[in-house]
Design an enzyme around this catalytic site. Structure first.
Site, short mmCIF file in Angstrom:
data_model
loop_
_atom_site.label_atom_id
_atom_site.label_comp_id
_atom_site.label_asym_id
_atom_site.label_seq_id
_atom_site.Cartn_x
_atom_site.Cartn_y
_atom_site.Cartn_z
N GLY A 157 -69.86 -37.95 38.79
CA GLY A 157 -69.68 -38.89 37.70
C GLY A 157 -68.23 -39.02 37.28
N GLY A 192 -60.66 -40.06 36.03
CA GLY A 192 -60.98 -40.12 37.44
C GLY A 192 -62.47 -40.23 37.67
N LYS A 196 -66.99 -34.83 31.17
CA LYS A 196 -67.50 -35.17 32.51
C LYS A 196 -68.91 -35.72 32.33
CE LYS A 196 -67.07 -32.43 36.14
NZ LYS A 196 -67.32 -31.33 37.10
N ASP A 232 -67.02 -24.35 46.14
CA ASP A 232 -66.39 -25.66 46.41
C ASP A 232 -64.92 -25.64 45.98
OD1 ASP A 232 -66.39 -28.27 47.38
OD2 ASP A 232 -66.88 -29.14 45.43
#
Length: 740
Positions: A62, A57, A79, A173
């Protein structure tokens, strides 16, 4: 494994995703004509250690890849930070922070971070690979999840947050995209890129004005750019749980601006309105997580977990809400700079109008006087407990700086919370009483007879018991009780942090029964208690006894007239009421206004009743009961705008006044604004659910049904009517059943 993408990001097949910026890429990676890194193809060797399997994804920072770790012989997720962000010191610091903070947390429900690496200038994090998908994809595919699955996921999120918060880490988050679910249903919290240590000055805004976090899942304090702590994560947890059990989010608008405005200014829609099958306890848990003031939320993830596992919801603590939000608004402008200067200017003009200066008006102290306990073991003195509270309330008085919670309102709260006058008030019960009466101070106590002497001990304390003042008064015998109560009232006035000027005002304008006969006062107060219980025939006997004992007791005659009117005795009602008016001529103006208002209602002179209540409202502008009664008079006259204004004034002093919320919704419908009725009715419904008040719940559901009918939404109206009817049928409420 799936990406932790920002809102609006999409999962893309392995292949073409351009990452701008000039970096040195592995020789067999795909490049643009300008030499920019595009994407890592399956089979690509990424440095000497990793082999790319597929792209999982694309997130805000990034791409995320599935890869094979040749050194440790395991599948991992990588990642990679976007090349255009590598030169950004702040971004790279957040990237490193994710590794450092996540490495401090060891828990089965937190995604494990392995390493921070660099391959030919490309920064990346290696982490555990989870075979499954993120919660966002599950919700997108299925909509509402089952209750069992929702609670199971929520419990795991609580455990993960508890572990993070225990080592001083706030996520900042938390959202469905950052919750990974494997094939066995185990949940993992990922993406600590915005996490921050509690030891730092935690805030939701960067030094450049960039808002950190995803707007759809931000807490109100995060939206405003104010200081954050772990309770911001609990708010996000509430949003996720809401979405799992309803398939919707509580705040939705056509723009990010509107969503942020709703977040800080409007209460969330009760999830039971979206999913009527939701258990009441779970709705209460969600709504407590979504309290706008962090002090009213759960204070730890463990508290949420305990309530989820126990199948109940504990009560929110009482806090001073008014000052909290006023202090926080200055942060709001900075928090939404990212929307653009034009949007900011619109917000400033339309939504954030200047408020009165702090010193322009002073919020009165709200005092709730609880029934006193008889600890003498002498049942002949049982009558004194509630009567003592009633006499103290009137002897202490009211002004624009002191509001005593009305006895009628306190009685309703006791009924809602299923408390009796003999309740032993522990700290939790006191907090709940303060919360539902909107009281800043509580006065409680006990009394004992020793020989002829009667000693009264009282305590003034704040809702959380953090500060207490102990008072006492003593009567040499029962006949001297009135003098002892007056002495105690003066002590209370002096110990409520009121100015000498206010105390003088209270003593100059008492709102108290004009009788010096203890027996008359006793009969009067017992009549009041019976009337509140709906036993008007018995109440009538006590009011009659009170007037016989003291033929000059004007307010007792007024209550006698009211009770006759309730029982349909028109002639007797008018006769008693006229006598009350005659006796009131030399009384203090507040007692006289009350008697005149009662008389006007008995003789059906609405204009006179309104005039008298308006006089009372001017004398006692912060008394919610007076505004509520005045609103009812205007409503009876069909003056719905004026009725709404007074019902809203009642709510300013008592925000959890369910009857006042119901009344606001009712008059909004009657004045042709059914859409405007939904917010107060939904608030009232939430309170009714929290209190377990089935009668009020049925009434709110029926009223919401009427609103939807007037909005030309017959299917929604029918659903609410049916829910209301089911409750009324179960309660055997035949009149209510007919209405529904």
């Amino acid at each position: 494994m799936v990406s932790s993408a920002d809102d609006g990001a999409t999962l893309e097949p392995a292949g073409f995703v351009q990452a701008a910026g000039g970096v040195s890429a592995p020789p067999d990676s795909r490049r643009s004509a300008a030499g920019h890194l595009l994407a890592l193809e399956p089979g690509t060797e990424f440095g000497p250690r990793y082999r790319i399997a597929s792209k999982l994804g694309q997130g805000g920072m990034g791409a995320v890849y599935k890869a094979y770790d040749n050194d440790l012989d395991r599948t991992v997720a990588l990642k990679l930070v976007r090349s255009d962000l590598m030169a950004d010191t702040e971004t790279m610091q957040r990237f490193k922070q994710e590794l450092l903070l996540a490495s401090r947390i060891s828990h089965k429900n937190i995604l494990r971070i392995h390493d921070l690496g660099d391959v030919e200038g490309i920064k990346f994090i290696s982490m555990a690979y989870i075979e499954g998908e993120d919660l966002y994809q599950q919700l997108k595919r299925e909509g509402r999840l089952s209750l069992d699955r929702s609670v199971a996921i929520a419990r795991q999120l609580c455990e993960a947050l508890e572990a993070a918060h225990a080592v001083g880490v706030v996520h900042r988050d938390l959202k469905p995209q950052n919750v990974l679910i494997d094939r066995e249903g185990t949940a993992y919290v990922s993406d600590f890129g915005l996490a921050k240590s509690l030891e730092a000055d935690v805030a939701g805004i960067t030094h450049t004005g960039q808002l950190l976090g995803t707007p759809r899942y931000m807490s109100p304090e995060q939206v405003e750019g104010g200081p954050l702590d772990h309770r911001s994560d609990l708010y996000a947890l509430g949003l996720i749980l809401y979405e799992m059990v309803t398939g919707e989010v509580p705040f939705a608008g056509g723009s990010t601006l509107k969503v942020l405005y709703q977040r800080v200014k409007e209460p969330p829609k009760n999830p039971k309105l979206v999913n009527p099958e939701l258990p009441d306890y779970l709705a209460r848990i969600i709504l407590r997580c979504l309290e706008r003031d962090p002090a009213r939320r759960y204070q730890s993830a463990r508290e949420v977990l305990d309530d989820l596992e126990g199948g109940h919801a504990s009560r929110a603590p009482k806090v001073a809400v008014q000052g909290y939000w006023r202090r926080r608004w200055p942060f709001a402008a900075a928090a939404i700079l990212f929307l653009s200067l034009a949007a900011y200017l619109t917000i400033d003009r339309v939504f954030f109008r200047p408020s009165l200066k702090q010193g322009a008006s002073v919020k009165p102290v709200a005092l709730a006087i609880l029934p006193f306990r008889n600890v003498s073991g002498d049942p002949a003195l049982d009558w004194l407990g509630p009567s003592l509270a009633e006499m103290l309330r009137t002897a202490i008085g009211q002004s624009s700086y002191l509001r005593a919670v009305s006895s009628d309102r306190l009685h309703q709260v006791f009924k809602d919370l299923r408390l009796s006058a003999n309740t032993d008030f522990d700290s939790a019960t006191l907090e709940r009483l303060a919360e539902f009466t909107s009281a800043d101070r509580l006065l409680r106590g006990q009394y004992v007879r020793v020989g002829e002497r009667i000693r009264i001990d009282a305590t003034i304390q704040d809702p959380k018991g953090q500060r207490a003042t102990f008072l006492k008064a003593e009567a040499p015998n029962e006949k001297e009780l009135i003098a002892a109560i007056s002495q105690l009232a003066r002590s209370v006035q002096q110990n409520l942090a009121l100015s000498a000027e206010v105390v003088r005002e209270l003593r100059a304008k008492p709102l108290q029964p004009s009788s010096k006969s203890l027996t008359a006062l006793r009969e009067y107060n017992e009549g009041l208690q019976l009337a509140r219980l709906g036993n008007h025939s018995e109440a009538l006997k006590h009011f009659e006894a009170s007037t016989r004992e003291d033929p000059n007791f004007a307010i007792a005659y007024s209550k006698l007239g009211q009770t006759h009117a309730t029982l349909g005795h028109t002639r007797e009602a008018e006769q008693a009421s006229r006598e009350a008016v005659r006796l009131s001529e030399k009384l203090p103006e507040r007692e006289r206004f009350l008697i005149l208002a009662n008389h006007a209602r008995i003789v059906n002179d609405l204009d006179k009743a309104i005039e008298s209540y308006e006089n009372l409202a001017r004398a006692l502008p912060a008394d919610p009961q007076i505004h509520f009664d005045l609103g009812g008079l205007y409503e009876s006259k069909g003056a719905f705008d004026a009725a709404r204004d007074h019902f809203l004034k009642a709510l300013e002093s008592d925000a959890k006044y369910v009857d006042a919320l119901y009344a606001v919704g009712r008059v909004e419908i009657n004045r042709g604004s059914p859409q405007g009725s939904l917010e107060p009715l939904n608030r009232a419904l939430s309170l009714a659910i929290e209190l377990g008040n089935e009668e009020a719940k049925a009434n709110m559901l029926n009223a919401i049904g009427v609103a939807y009918k007037n909005l030309d939404k017959p299917q929604d109206a029918l659903r609410y009517y049916q829910e209301s009817l089911a409750i009324k049928r179960e309660r055997g409420d035949k009149r209510g059943m007919a209405a529904s």
